[in-house]
Design an enzyme around this catalytic site. Sequence first.
Site, PDB file in Angstrom:
ATOM      1  N   PHE A 222       0.860  -1.192   0.000  1.00 27.14           N
ATOM      2  CA  PHE A 222       0.000   0.000   0.000  1.00 27.14           C
ATOM      3  C   PHE A 222       0.894   1.238   0.000  1.00 27.14           C
ATOM      4  O   PHE A 222       1.737   1.409   0.886  1.00 27.14           O
ATOM      5  CB  PHE A 222      -0.927   0.046   1.215  1.00 27.14           C
ATOM      6  CG  PHE A 222      -1.830   1.255   1.172  1.00 27.14           C
ATOM      7  CD1 PHE A 222      -3.023   1.218   0.476  1.00 27.14           C
ATOM      8  CD2 PHE A 222      -1.457   2.450   1.773  1.00 27.14           C
ATOM      9  CE1 PHE A 222      -3.839   2.334   0.390  1.00 27.14           C
ATOM     10  CE2 PHE A 222      -2.263   3.583   1.701  1.00 27.14           C
ATOM     11  CZ  PHE A 222      -3.465   3.523   1.013  1.00 27.14           C
ATOM     12  N   ASP A 331       9.223   3.130   1.233  1.00 27.22           N
ATOM     13  CA  ASP A 331       8.067   3.895   1.699  1.00 27.22           C
ATOM     14  C   ASP A 331       7.940   3.699   3.209  1.00 27.22           C
ATOM     15  O   ASP A 331       7.435   2.686   3.689  1.00 27.22           O
ATOM     16  CB  ASP A 331       6.817   3.403   0.969  1.00 27.22           C
ATOM     17  CG  ASP A 331       5.553   4.124   1.427  1.00 27.22           C
ATOM     18  OD1 ASP A 331       5.599   4.814   2.464  1.00 27.22           O
ATOM     19  OD2 ASP A 331       4.519   3.979   0.752  1.00 27.22           O
ATOM     20  N   LYS A 362       2.608  10.770   8.057  1.00 28.44           N
ATOM     21  CA  LYS A 362       1.988  10.304   9.309  1.00 28.44           C
ATOM     22  C   LYS A 362       2.673  10.883  10.560  1.00 28.44           C
ATOM     23  O   LYS A 362       2.578  12.075  10.804  1.00 28.44           O
ATOM     24  CB  LYS A 362       1.986   8.769   9.345  1.00 28.44           C
ATOM     25  CG  LYS A 362       0.991   8.168   8.340  1.00 28.44           C
ATOM     26  CD  LYS A 362       0.786   6.701   8.619  1.00 28.44           C
ATOM     27  CE  LYS A 362      -0.083   6.017   7.604  1.00 28.44           C
ATOM     28  NZ  LYS A 362      -1.462   5.866   8.050  1.00 28.44           N
ATOM     29  N   THR A 386       1.968  24.154  -5.452  1.00 31.08           N
ATOM     30  CA  THR A 386       1.716  25.430  -4.781  1.00 31.08           C
ATOM     31  C   THR A 386       2.323  25.463  -3.381  1.00 31.08           C
ATOM     32  O   THR A 386       3.079  26.368  -3.045  1.00 31.08           O
ATOM     33  CB  THR A 386       0.201  25.696  -4.670  1.00 31.08           C
ATOM     34  OG1 THR A 386      -0.329  25.765  -5.988  1.00 31.08           O
ATOM     35  CG2 THR A 386      -0.076  27.006  -3.948  1.00 31.08           C
TER      36      THR A 386
END
Lengths: 506, 506
Positions: A222, A331, A362, A386
């Site tokens: 995931f 990751d 997280k 941005t």
Amino acid sequence: MACKRVKISVDLFRFHRGKQIATPVRCVSHARKLSPQTRLFPDEYDKPSMKTTVPGPRSKELLGKFENITKNVEHVLFFGNYKKSKGNYLVDADGNRMLDVFTQVASVPIGYNHPALVEAIQDPGNLSVFVNRPALGVHPNEDFPERLQNALISVAPPGLERVQTMACGACSVENAMKHAFIWKRKQDRNGLQPTAEDLDSCLRNESPGSPPYTILSFVGAFHGRSCGALSCSHSKAVHKVDIAAFDWPIAPFPQLKYPLERYEQENRANELRCLDEVVKLITDYNSRGRKVAGLIIEPIQAEGGDNHATKFFFQKLREICDQFKVAFIVDEVQTGCAASGKFWAHELWELPSPPDIVCFSKKMLTGGYYFKDEFIVQGAHRIFNTWMGDPSKIILLEKVVEVIQNNDLVQNVKETGDYLLHKLEGLQDKCPSMFSNARGAGTFCAIDVRDGATLLEIVEKMRNKGVNVGCCGVRTIRFRPTLVFQKHHADIMFETFDEVLEEMKM
Amino acid sequence: MACKRVKISVDLFRFHRGKQIATPVRCVSHARKLSPQTRLFPDEYDKPSMKTTVPGPRSKELLGKFENITKNVEHVLFFGNYKKSKGNYLVDADGNRMLDVFTQVASVPIGYNHPALVEAIQDPGNLSVFVNRPALGVHPNEDFPERLQNALISVAPPGLERVQTMACGACSVENAMKHAFIWKRKQDRNGLQPTAEDLDSCLRNESPGSPPYTILSFVGAFHGRSCGALSCSHSKAVHKVDIAAFDWPIAPFPQLKYPLERYEQENRANELRCLDEVVKLITDYNSRGRKVAGLIIEPIQAEGGDNHATKFFFQKLREICDQFKVAFIVDEVQTGCAASGKFWAHELWELPSPPDIVCFSKKMLTGGYYFKDEFIVQGAHRIFNTWMGDPSKIILLEKVVEVIQNNDLVQNVKETGDYLLHKLEGLQDKCPSMFSNARGAGTFCAIDVRDGATLLEIVEKMRNKGVNVGCCGVRTIRFRPTLVFQKHHADIMFETFDEVLEEMKM
């Protein structure tokens, strides 16, 4: 209680925690006599306190209002009262106070309302950063470089000295993949800048400007829910079904058998088969012009069911990536920020050379990724958006890192994690028909339940008795406490487990 | 100064602002005698004040430190001192005070350090939301539904009563596309839930679970930089080159000629050709099984060069979407939050029925999107991620909306926008060899410069004289002031333009 009521004294083998692998640790199950521990969270509550079942009437009322607004609330468990929540205790809208071992999908680093964070927000010197969110790529706040140094570079994984902030985990993964694509294409142009044809064709999403390159991911992985990250995610159908995806290579992830020391040979064979498949996929995709630019992997597949692999597997992946010139992207969105007993879980692998890119979010409160100099992208506006993160989160992270360092929370996680895992092993020894595969690194622990229905029953009963735990995979309880979760918290959790199992006549 | 020094009194035709199109407005260029205006930002600075060229020595020093950390600073113009910035004035690290008409890539709604926002952050009742970021899909804060109502539902576009928050613009676009895919697949299954084959195949990124469906976007569009959003972006090669993209349909966007009233027929023909192409693409992709699930479009293509189309064009797109059952997604990330003189720019189109999904971010301070009931996704965890936005931004947005409403800022934008556009038209009348195509809606205005090199020269000179304006496309100055930008600010900007042009001997 149908499970075996035995007092266990065993040699425990900690696993895939770097050097600790196969180091015997003698301990006694259910040992309640702890050496006195410094309480790591000031003025924390002593224990859970429940007033209603969860969700209670107030949460249900709010749920009605919320549903009317978003029409997307089936996953909402209850509403939080974040004024009253403190440390490891999450108070809900009905005044139920739960020991929180799920912590907002593993995203609360040092507990609710930590005084250091409260102070940071109330500090008049920080006010302007909370009021004014700059475009960090254009007009960053003048203290941003120093704060980045304190909050992120000071805890950078060994060998990775550059960092880019992003707003969330998925954005971090998406941009890490972009670094990999850009790096790979640059190699293929012998280091030269994009050609006129590249620049022209990419505007039409056509090759060579938009190359048919790929990112290799793993079954059960995931990495997020935007189109690129989701194409690398394979943990649950419900995340993916009906949504367009890239046809990118997907390799099998090891399926380890426990206890590891018993299945050492079998597990090694399993990992070798997975590694073979990785090589085959890279070779196959490369030969079809669909070059593999990056390989992305979690140190522990969290959403997929807390699936582990050994450091051997990750070391070999690093070698394969070197061999085929594939970016090795780790990751650490869920494993990072000390949860594994190291600040970064991949430090447990003792790699010969660092990963190429490490993503986080997280508990780090900001998204972002570290990267090697080789992966620097040259030219303005190629890696850009941005906001490019949020400096108000960096102010908070700076404090989190300070608290982690001043209180040696990495060591706390290691010690509490040892204890937690040991107690989980005790639980499965007591109830082998119910629990299996206790596993973990630091407090990043998990245990499998015999089936999905029983899992949900246990988790609900636990919650109603004041302990909020999470699930992952199809039948796994995952423990994702804060970094200030201690043995006395674990004891409360295991007492509650005992009560629940008693009730279920297990 | 080589340009014509004429005093102009003309009939101006406002364009694509809903009913105002082709309504003559009589005004006088360079009129300095304004009716007295209430100052909308308390205690604002009076004018720019420059101490160094930009970037000054302090910004340069910080740039060195920042570069060492991120290696991605080529787009950094200067560092901001956000303590001293106020209202429409951005103060930099060297003490230069600039009138800011770029506003952090169009993301500052009511000016720097607005007292209402300062108060919201200092309010002890809000503290816990800044300290504790909940997983909004699991344990939202108990006041979240009420705050969503105040901050987002109270300003919802007509006909769109549901909203989902997200962290940023790209995430909002990605999730809007997911709604479109899920909606389209559900149609194709006659309203039934995903089949076992769907659930199984999607885990391998294979059809039918991962359908080969597409999103139609437009030449010159910009929707974000994650893989899905980037596949719909075609404004600049530098955003896209070397990065894998979906092969999705790309239609031409109208290329209007100005003044609109002179080229009415030609522009209509141009728009009809674009609409034809949209129909052809949808038909072609549908016939190849690559069904078009959504069409995404900006009301004004901002990054692509402030390209406008008429309300006729958008009305026809709405019809085409209805005809082919394509989700009509309007990306108001840059145009939303009153910048166009309506709260949502698409309100100017007078559509027979609303868009299906409207994305926002930037001035709204939070990402997110509104959607019709038809686009509700059923089932938990399909539209989900860890944070799903940030409730601390909703607290700020609630105040922003209050300030907009209490001060009638939409009306201010409309009036100031009229003035701004009129002055831009005056500028191009004075210097037709330099400027052309003055255009805008509200204060969301732009003017083209004769070439890219001159554009950069003007923008740099403007900045060094204390006015920070932005660029887009290849030769366009874009004006993106706050909602508290008033005529007297515009006057300062145009005085500076005059000085710059004088210096350039134009």
